[in-house]
Scaffold this motif. Structure first.
Motif, PDB file in Angstrom:
ATOM      1  N   TRP A 130       0.819  -1.208   0.000  1.00 38.72           N
ATOM      2  CA  TRP A 130       0.000   0.000   0.000  1.00 38.72           C
ATOM      3  C   TRP A 130       0.859   1.266   0.000  1.00 38.72           C
ATOM      4  CZ3 TRP A 130       0.909   3.492   3.790  1.00 38.72           C
ATOM      5  CH2 TRP A 130       1.601   3.030   4.926  1.00 38.72           C
ATOM      6  N   TRP A 131       2.098   1.131   0.482  1.00 34.06           N
ATOM      7  CA  TRP A 131       2.982   2.270   0.644  1.00 34.06           C
ATOM      8  C   TRP A 131       3.576   2.774  -0.665  1.00 34.06           C
ATOM      9  CZ3 TRP A 131       7.711   1.272  -1.390  1.00 34.06           C
ATOM     10  CH2 TRP A 131       8.031  -0.091  -1.598  1.00 34.06           C
ATOM     11  N   PHE A 132       3.520   1.960  -1.729  1.00 33.72           N
ATOM     12  CA  PHE A 132       4.316   2.255  -2.917  1.00 33.72           C
ATOM     13  C   PHE A 132       3.886   3.559  -3.598  1.00 33.72           C
ATOM     14  CE2 PHE A 132       5.691   1.358  -7.390  1.00 33.72           C
ATOM     15  CZ  PHE A 132       7.053   1.306  -7.133  1.00 33.72           C
ATOM     16  N   ALA A 133       2.585   3.717  -3.858  1.00 36.44           N
ATOM     17  CA  ALA A 133       2.116   4.932  -4.530  1.00 36.44           C
ATOM     18  C   ALA A 133       2.334   6.181  -3.670  1.00 36.44           C
ATOM     19  CB  ALA A 133       0.643   4.794  -4.928  1.00 36.44           C
ATOM     20  N   PRO A 134       1.975   6.182  -2.370  1.00 29.70           N
ATOM     21  CA  PRO A 134       2.278   7.373  -1.561  1.00 29.70           C
ATOM     22  C   PRO A 134       3.766   7.690  -1.492  1.00 29.70           C
ATOM     23  CG  PRO A 134       0.680   5.980  -0.440  1.00 29.70           C
ATOM     24  CD  PRO A 134       1.167   5.204  -1.620  1.00 29.70           C
ATOM     25  N   PHE A 135       4.598   6.657  -1.371  1.00 27.81           N
ATOM     26  CA  PHE A 135       6.048   6.849  -1.274  1.00 27.81           C
ATOM     27  C   PHE A 135       6.593   7.497  -2.546  1.00 27.81           C
ATOM     28  CE2 PHE A 135      10.414   5.058  -1.723  1.00 27.81           C
ATOM     29  CZ  PHE A 135      10.986   5.650  -0.610  1.00 27.81           C
ATOM     30  N   ILE A 136       6.249   6.925  -3.695  1.00 27.72           N
ATOM     31  CA  ILE A 136       6.711   7.476  -4.967  1.00 27.72           C
ATOM     32  C   ILE A 136       6.122   8.870  -5.178  1.00 27.72           C
ATOM     33  CG2 ILE A 136       6.614   7.236  -7.473  1.00 27.72           C
ATOM     34  CD1 ILE A 136       8.532   5.297  -6.364  1.00 27.72           C
ATOM     35  N   GLY A 150      11.999  14.636 -10.706  1.00 25.38           N
ATOM     36  CA  GLY A 150      10.939  13.683 -10.405  1.00 25.38           C
ATOM     37  C   GLY A 150      10.717  12.660 -11.501  1.00 25.38           C
ATOM     38  N   GLY A 151      11.196  12.945 -12.711  1.00 28.01           N
ATOM     39  CA  GLY A 151      10.965  12.065 -13.848  1.00 28.01           C
ATOM     40  C   GLY A 151      11.402  10.635 -13.632  1.00 28.01           C
ATOM     41  N   PRO A 152      12.657  10.380 -13.187  1.00 23.71           N
ATOM     42  CA  PRO A 152      13.082   8.993 -12.999  1.00 23.71           C
ATOM     43  C   PRO A 152      12.209   8.213 -12.019  1.00 23.71           C
ATOM     44  CG  PRO A 152      14.983  10.447 -13.005  1.00 23.71           C
ATOM     45  CD  PRO A 152      13.773  11.325 -13.004  1.00 23.71           C
ATOM     46  N   LEU A 153      11.707   8.873 -10.980  1.00 25.25           N
ATOM     47  CA  LEU A 153      10.826   8.188 -10.037  1.00 25.25           C
ATOM     48  C   LEU A 153       9.518   7.770 -10.699  1.00 25.25           C
ATOM     49  CD1 LEU A 153      11.443  10.539  -6.994  1.00 25.25           C
ATOM     50  CD2 LEU A 153      12.158   8.158  -7.162  1.00 25.25           C
ATOM     51  N   MET A 154       8.973   8.653 -11.544  1.00 23.11           N
ATOM     52  CA  MET A 154       7.735   8.312 -12.228  1.00 23.11           C
ATOM     53  C   MET A 154       7.954   7.226 -13.267  1.00 23.11           C
ATOM     54  SD  MET A 154       5.185   9.614 -10.922  1.00 23.11           S
ATOM     55  CE  MET A 154       4.121   8.981 -12.215  1.00 23.11           C
ATOM     56  N   VAL A 155       9.105   7.238 -13.921  1.00 21.83           N
ATOM     57  CA  VAL A 155       9.436   6.161 -14.853  1.00 21.83           C
ATOM     58  C   VAL A 155       9.358   4.816 -14.137  1.00 21.83           C
ATOM     59  CG1 VAL A 155      11.344   5.097 -16.140  1.00 21.83           C
ATOM     60  CG2 VAL A 155      10.838   7.523 -16.446  1.00 21.83           C
ATOM     61  N   TYR A 157       7.772   4.053 -11.334  1.00 20.26           N
ATOM     62  CA  TYR A 157       6.404   3.728 -10.922  1.00 20.26           C
ATOM     63  C   TYR A 157       5.587   3.187 -12.101  1.00 20.26           C
ATOM     64  CZ  TYR A 157       1.674   4.000  -9.209  1.00 20.26           C
ATOM     65  OH  TYR A 157       0.387   3.666  -8.854  1.00 20.26           O
ATOM     66  N   LEU A 158       5.622   3.885 -13.230  1.00 15.91           N
ATOM     67  CA  LEU A 158       4.804   3.479 -14.372  1.00 15.91           C
ATOM     68  C   LEU A 158       5.274   2.144 -14.944  1.00 15.91           C
ATOM     69  CD1 LEU A 158       4.339   6.949 -16.115  1.00 15.91           C
ATOM     70  CD2 LEU A 158       2.661   5.688 -14.746  1.00 15.91           C
ATOM     71  N   LEU A 159       6.578   1.894 -14.944  1.00 17.81           N
ATOM     72  CA  LEU A 159       7.077   0.590 -15.380  1.00 17.81           C
ATOM     73  C   LEU A 159       6.645  -0.507 -14.408  1.00 17.81           C
ATOM     74  CD1 LEU A 159      10.705   1.397 -16.602  1.00 17.81           C
ATOM     75  CD2 LEU A 159       8.701   0.890 -18.018  1.00 17.81           C
ATOM     76  N   ALA A 160       6.659  -0.184 -13.115  1.00 19.68           N
ATOM     77  CA  ALA A 160       6.239  -1.167 -12.121  1.00 19.68           C
ATOM     78  C   ALA A 160       4.778  -1.564 -12.303  1.00 19.68           C
ATOM     79  CB  ALA A 160       6.466  -0.621 -10.713  1.00 19.68           C
TER      80      ALA A 160
END
Length: 244
Positions: A130-136, A150-155, A157-160
């Motif tokens: 549950w923590w993954f989306a709030p953390f990212i 912030g771009g690399p973090l979103m990359v 998340y979206l790949l995950a």
């Protein structure tokens, strides 16, 4: 801004890469951030890059909005907005080196997490707590205000979430348009975006639009696996660049 020919060439190349990253090869974000940081002070570079990103967002959303997966946007954006506020409050309390080390370490750790998850997971969407989306979300908001990183973090998340490349591009396009426009009042308040910086943005806007057209052509020719590996590799490179 009194640029010489070499500095103008770098600025135009950086603006082209902004466009390409918005419609074709996500993960290029740190590359154009580094280019602009070579020709002006780091904070000024942040103020130049954000409006260019907004120009690119317009093209990206017009191109891919029909592919956006909205449940990921609703899941992430409130947390990201909170991260932007934290970043605004932290701007005067941490120096650039501390921010770079923090962000670089987090990006590399998340790249490693994603590789492990991709190796172990099966199915359409990777399983995370549950923590993954709030953390990212909080980290992406914080890092995008502090260093436009912030771009690399979103990359990651979206790949995950194992989105096909068109859904990935559509979700990312809408997310970053919301995020970047949300950031503008904070950057203006900090004096990082001003009349002089925006004048330069207007001069560089055509290069962003040309880059966005090039990015669309590239995306059509790229298969899913190459797309994922390239995005992940560029994110890892961005993390290493921040550390070293």
């Amino acid at each position: 801004m009194n640029f010489g020919p070499g500095e103008w060439a770098l600025a135009i190349a950086g603006a082209l890469l902004v466009g390409v990253s918005k419609t074709g090869i996500s993960g290029l974000g740190m590359l154009f951030v580094v280019i602009f940081a070579q020709i002006m002070p780091a904070k000024s570079a942040t103020g130049i890059v954000l409006p260019l990103l907004c120009f690119g967002d317009i093209i990206a959303v017009a191109s891919y909005r029909q592919h956006a997966v909205w449940r990921h946007l609703w899941r992430l954006f409130p947390w990201t907005a909170a991260g932007v506020v934290f970043g605004y409050m932290a701007m005067g309390r941490i120096n650039e080196m501390q921010a770079r080390l923090l962000i670089g370490t987090i990006v590399l750790a998340l790249v490693g997490l994603h590789l492990v998850q991709r190796w172990r997971a099966s199915g359409d969407e990777a399983e995370h707590g549950w923590w993954f989306a709030p953390f990212i979300g909080v980290l992406a908001g914080f890092t995008t205000l502090v260093a436009n990183a912030g771009g690399p973090l979103m990359v990651i998340y979206l790949l995950a979430m194992r989105l096909p490349k068109m859904e990935y591009m559509g979700t990312g396009a809408v997310f970053f348009m919301l995020l970047n426009w949300f950031k503008i009042p904070f950057m203006v308040s900090l004096g990082i975006i001003n009349a002089a910086s925006f004048t330069l943005n207007l001069w560089l806007a055509p290069a962003v639009f040309v880059g966005a057209f090039i990015g669309r052509v590239i995306l059509k020719k790229m298969n899913q696996r190459v797309f994922e590996n390239l995005a992940l590799g560029l994110s890892a490179a961005a993390g290493l660049k921040l550390l070293f």
